[in-house]
Design a protein around this motif. Structure first.
Motif, PDB file in Angstrom:
ATOM      1  N   MET A 209      14.992  -9.519 -45.800  1.00 37.26           N
ATOM      2  CA  MET A 209      15.045  -9.863 -47.211  1.00 37.26           C
ATOM      3  C   MET A 209      14.799 -11.366 -47.383  1.00 37.26           C
ATOM      4  N   THR A 210      13.914 -11.736 -48.266  1.00 41.57           N
ATOM      5  CA  THR A 210      13.600 -13.149 -48.488  1.00 41.57           C
ATOM      6  C   THR A 210      14.340 -13.643 -49.730  1.00 41.57           C
ATOM      7  N   THR A 211      14.692 -14.916 -49.689  1.00 37.71           N
ATOM      8  CA  THR A 211      15.338 -15.528 -50.846  1.00 37.71           C
ATOM      9  C   THR A 211      14.323 -16.366 -51.606  1.00 37.71           C
ATOM     10  N   THR A 212      14.431 -16.344 -52.914  1.00 40.14           N
ATOM     11  CA  THR A 212      13.517 -17.111 -53.754  1.00 40.14           C
ATOM     12  C   THR A 212      13.964 -18.572 -53.784  1.00 40.14           C
ATOM     13  N   PRO A 213      13.059 -19.527 -53.507  1.00 41.19           N
ATOM     14  CA  PRO A 213      13.435 -20.937 -53.547  1.00 41.19           C
ATOM     15  C   PRO A 213      13.955 -21.307 -54.938  1.00 41.19           C
ATOM     16  N   GLU A 214      14.952 -22.191 -54.947  1.00 39.50           N
ATOM     17  CA  GLU A 214      15.524 -22.615 -56.221  1.00 39.50           C
ATOM     18  C   GLU A 214      14.476 -23.325 -57.070  1.00 39.50           C
ATOM     19  N   LYS A 215      14.416 -22.944 -58.328  1.00 37.63           N
ATOM     20  CA  LYS A 215      13.426 -23.518 -59.228  1.00 37.63           C
ATOM     21  C   LYS A 215      14.032 -24.720 -59.944  1.00 37.63           C
ATOM     22  N   TRP A 216      13.354 -25.854 -59.804  1.00 41.99           N
ATOM     23  CA  TRP A 216      13.768 -27.072 -60.493  1.00 41.99           C
ATOM     24  C   TRP A 216      12.743 -27.384 -61.568  1.00 41.99           C
ATOM     25  N   ASP A 217      13.060 -26.979 -62.794  1.00 41.97           N
ATOM     26  CA  ASP A 217      12.150 -27.325 -63.885  1.00 41.97           C
ATOM     27  C   ASP A 217      12.636 -28.611 -64.552  1.00 41.97           C
ATOM     28  N   VAL A 218      11.858 -29.113 -65.515  1.00 42.16           N
ATOM     29  CA  VAL A 218      12.130 -30.406 -66.130  1.00 42.16           C
ATOM     30  C   VAL A 218      13.529 -30.459 -66.735  1.00 42.16           C
ATOM     31  N   LEU A 219      13.905 -29.467 -67.498  1.00 42.52           N
ATOM     32  CA  LEU A 219      15.199 -29.497 -68.176  1.00 42.52           C
ATOM     33  C   LEU A 219      16.350 -29.457 -67.176  1.00 42.52           C
ATOM     34  N   LYS A 220      16.217 -28.635 -66.154  1.00 44.02           N
ATOM     35  CA  LYS A 220      17.284 -28.551 -65.149  1.00 44.02           C
ATOM     36  C   LYS A 220      17.435 -29.878 -64.408  1.00 44.02           C
ATOM     37  N   VAL A 221      16.311 -30.498 -64.073  1.00 47.60           N
ATOM     38  CA  VAL A 221      16.342 -31.778 -63.378  1.00 47.60           C
ATOM     39  C   VAL A 221      17.006 -32.846 -64.245  1.00 47.60           C
ATOM     40  N   LEU A 222      16.654 -32.873 -65.522  1.00 48.03           N
ATOM     41  CA  LEU A 222      17.230 -33.863 -66.421  1.00 48.03           C
ATOM     42  C   LEU A 222      18.733 -33.681 -66.559  1.00 48.03           C
ATOM     43  N   ASN A 223      19.174 -32.453 -66.716  1.00 46.68           N
ATOM     44  CA  ASN A 223      20.601 -32.199 -66.890  1.00 46.68           C
ATOM     45  C   ASN A 223      21.390 -32.591 -65.642  1.00 46.68           C
ATOM     46  N   TRP A 224      20.842 -32.274 -64.455  1.00 45.53           N
ATOM     47  CA  TRP A 224      21.527 -32.640 -63.214  1.00 45.53           C
ATOM     48  C   TRP A 224      21.596 -34.155 -63.066  1.00 45.53           C
ATOM     49  N   THR A 225      20.465 -34.824 -63.353  1.00 48.24           N
ATOM     50  CA  THR A 225      20.407 -36.278 -63.174  1.00 48.24           C
ATOM     51  C   THR A 225      21.341 -36.992 -64.135  1.00 48.24           C
ATOM     52  N   LYS A 226      21.432 -36.492 -65.353  1.00 47.91           N
ATOM     53  CA  LYS A 226      22.339 -37.107 -66.330  1.00 47.91           C
ATOM     54  C   LYS A 226      23.766 -37.137 -65.780  1.00 47.91           C
ATOM     55  N   GLY A 227      24.213 -36.025 -65.231  1.00 47.98           N
ATOM     56  CA  GLY A 227      25.563 -35.978 -64.679  1.00 47.98           C
ATOM     57  C   GLY A 227      25.733 -36.886 -63.481  1.00 47.98           C
ATOM     58  N   TYR A 228      24.732 -36.894 -62.617  1.00 48.33           N
ATOM     59  CA  TYR A 228      24.799 -37.724 -61.396  1.00 48.33           C
ATOM     60  C   TYR A 228      24.867 -39.210 -61.740  1.00 48.33           C
ATOM     61  N   LEU A 229      23.984 -39.659 -62.638  1.00 49.99           N
ATOM     62  CA  LEU A 229      23.955 -41.078 -62.988  1.00 49.99           C
ATOM     63  C   LEU A 229      25.209 -41.485 -63.756  1.00 49.99           C
ATOM     64  N   ALA A 230      25.731 -40.590 -64.578  1.00 49.42           N
ATOM     65  CA  ALA A 230      26.970 -40.889 -65.307  1.00 49.42           C
ATOM     66  C   ALA A 230      28.116 -41.120 -64.322  1.00 49.42           C
ATOM     67  N   GLU A 231      28.182 -40.303 -63.276  1.00 53.16           N
ATOM     68  CA  GLU A 231      29.219 -40.477 -62.246  1.00 53.16           C
ATOM     69  C   GLU A 231      29.093 -41.821 -61.545  1.00 53.16           C
ATOM     70  N   LYS A 232      27.877 -42.340 -61.439  1.00 51.50           N
ATOM     71  CA  LYS A 232      27.629 -43.620 -60.771  1.00 51.50           C
ATOM     72  C   LYS A 232      27.834 -44.814 -61.697  1.00 51.50           C
ATOM     73  N   GLY A 233      28.195 -44.560 -62.953  1.00 47.50           N
ATOM     74  CA  GLY A 233      28.479 -45.641 -63.875  1.00 47.50           C
ATOM     75  C   GLY A 233      27.275 -46.188 -64.608  1.00 47.50           C
ATOM     76  N   VAL A 234      26.168 -45.451 -64.596  1.00 50.05           N
ATOM     77  CA  VAL A 234      24.963 -45.901 -65.284  1.00 50.05           C
ATOM     78  C   VAL A 234      25.085 -45.623 -66.773  1.00 50.05           C
ATOM     79  N   GLU A 235      24.788 -46.651 -67.596  1.00 50.89           N
ATOM     80  CA  GLU A 235      24.773 -46.453 -69.037  1.00 50.89           C
ATOM     81  C   GLU A 235      23.508 -45.685 -69.437  1.00 50.89           C
ATOM     82  N   ASN A 236      23.586 -44.913 -70.485  1.00 52.83           N
ATOM     83  CA  ASN A 236      22.449 -44.136 -70.993  1.00 52.83           C
ATOM     84  C   ASN A 236      21.789 -43.284 -69.900  1.00 52.83           C
ATOM     85  N   PRO A 237      22.578 -42.460 -69.209  1.00 53.42           N
ATOM     86  CA  PRO A 237      22.018 -41.727 -68.064  1.00 53.42           C
ATOM     87  C   PRO A 237      20.921 -40.741 -68.433  1.00 53.42           C
ATOM     88  N   ARG A 238      21.035 -40.068 -69.582  1.00 52.66           N
ATOM     89  CA  ARG A 238      19.999 -39.109 -69.959  1.00 52.66           C
ATOM     90  C   ARG A 238      18.673 -39.825 -70.244  1.00 52.66           C
TER      91      ARG A 238
END
Length: 284
Positions: A1-30
């Motif tokens: 059985m094969t697994t489908t690679p995780e899909k990283w589309d634009v919206l998903k990438v933006l949402n993940w990055t916003k959270g990551y940068l906010a944790e690092k103390g970056v202003e205006n992460p989105r």
């Protein structure tokens, strides 16, 4: 059985990055996530919003992750993207130069008001060249010279002059050192003005990445103002202007230096958009 690679589309990438940068103390992460993704995908922000469901290729994702990792370490976004807008022009920036601030546009604007008849202007501590180049673009009748002690900064500034089609003469040296026997109608400068004791309190992006030599103004932040005011009369034509950018709260002291140094014929201060007295000038 094969697994489908995780899909990283634009919206998903933006949402993940916003959270990551906010944790690092970056202003205006989105917003910063959007600018970096625009760079990685060669899109403008409108194009980004029209492609929220676009999956990123492996190469695009790798390029973007590199930028996000750098920003997570608090490296300034401008160094990551390599550019900063100033006075309507685009400037290349590297860690060899301070990132142009919009506060400094007040210095350029006030200089332009008083330089309509100026035939020669000197910019001391040119860095990226943003002040000298903006003046040269607005005042084509004037010969604009600029000086910096850093060869690396001058390399960036020369490239910016070429990129913006501006005629500026660049010199390496300390303050007035390269200009023996020359006089100017106007001298402008945004010198280092942060007091020694405040350097450690600066924003992480500034203290960790921008050139300390362009920030350190000595014990009280006024070392370079004293030196420039003291020497400027020997390099200015009669009636010439000396105009500075200053740090918050420094305007009264710098104004006092100008008046004591022979620049009492006509003086002024001007506030920046935040209401801080940001520019001080005097006429010889």
């Amino acid at each position: 059985m094969t697994t489908t690679p995780e899909k990283w589309d634009v919206l998903k990438v933006l949402n993940w990055t916003k959270g990551y940068l906010a944790e690092k103390g970056v202003e205006n992460p989105r917003l910063e996530a959007e600018w970096m993704l625009c760079e990685a995908l060669s899109l403008d922000r409108v194009g980004l919003y029209l492609n929220f469901d676009k999956p990123l290729s492996d190469a695009e994702l790798a390029a973007y992750r590199t930028m996000v990792a750098r920003r997570g370490k608090r490296e300034p976004l401008q160094y990551i993207l390599g550019t900063q807008e100033f006075m309507g022009h685009e400037f290349h920036v590297t860690p060899a130069v301070l990132i142009p601030r919009h506060d400094t546009e007040v210095l350029v604007t006030e200089a332009i008001k008083r330089a309509t008849a100026a035939k020669s202007i000197l910019d001391i501590g040119t860095g990226s060249g943003c002040v000298a180049i903006s003046l040269a673009k607005e005042l084509p009748q004037a010969e604009v010279c600029s000086v910096d002690v850093s060869a690396e900064a001058l390399e960036v500034a020369r490239g910016n002059a070429e990129r913006n089609g501006a005629s500026v003469q660049f010199f390496q040296g300390s303050l007035f050192e390269p200009f023996a026997g020359r006089r100017f109608d106007m001298v402008v400068s945004n010198p280092p003005y942060i007091p020694n004791s405040e350097l450690a309190t600066l924003q992480a992006e500034v203290r960790g990445f921008e050139p300390m030599g362009a920030l350190d103004g000595g014990a009280d932040g006024l070392d370079f103002y004293r030196r420039i005011v003291n020497d400027a009369p020997g390099y200015l034509n009669p009636g010439g202007w000396l105009i500075f950018e200053v740090g918050a709260g420094q305007a009264p002291q710098v104004l006092g230096l100008l008046k004591a140094g022979g620049f009492a014929d006509e003086t002024f201060t001007q506030t920046d958009p935040a209401g801080i007295e940001r520019v001080v000038g005097g006429r010889l």
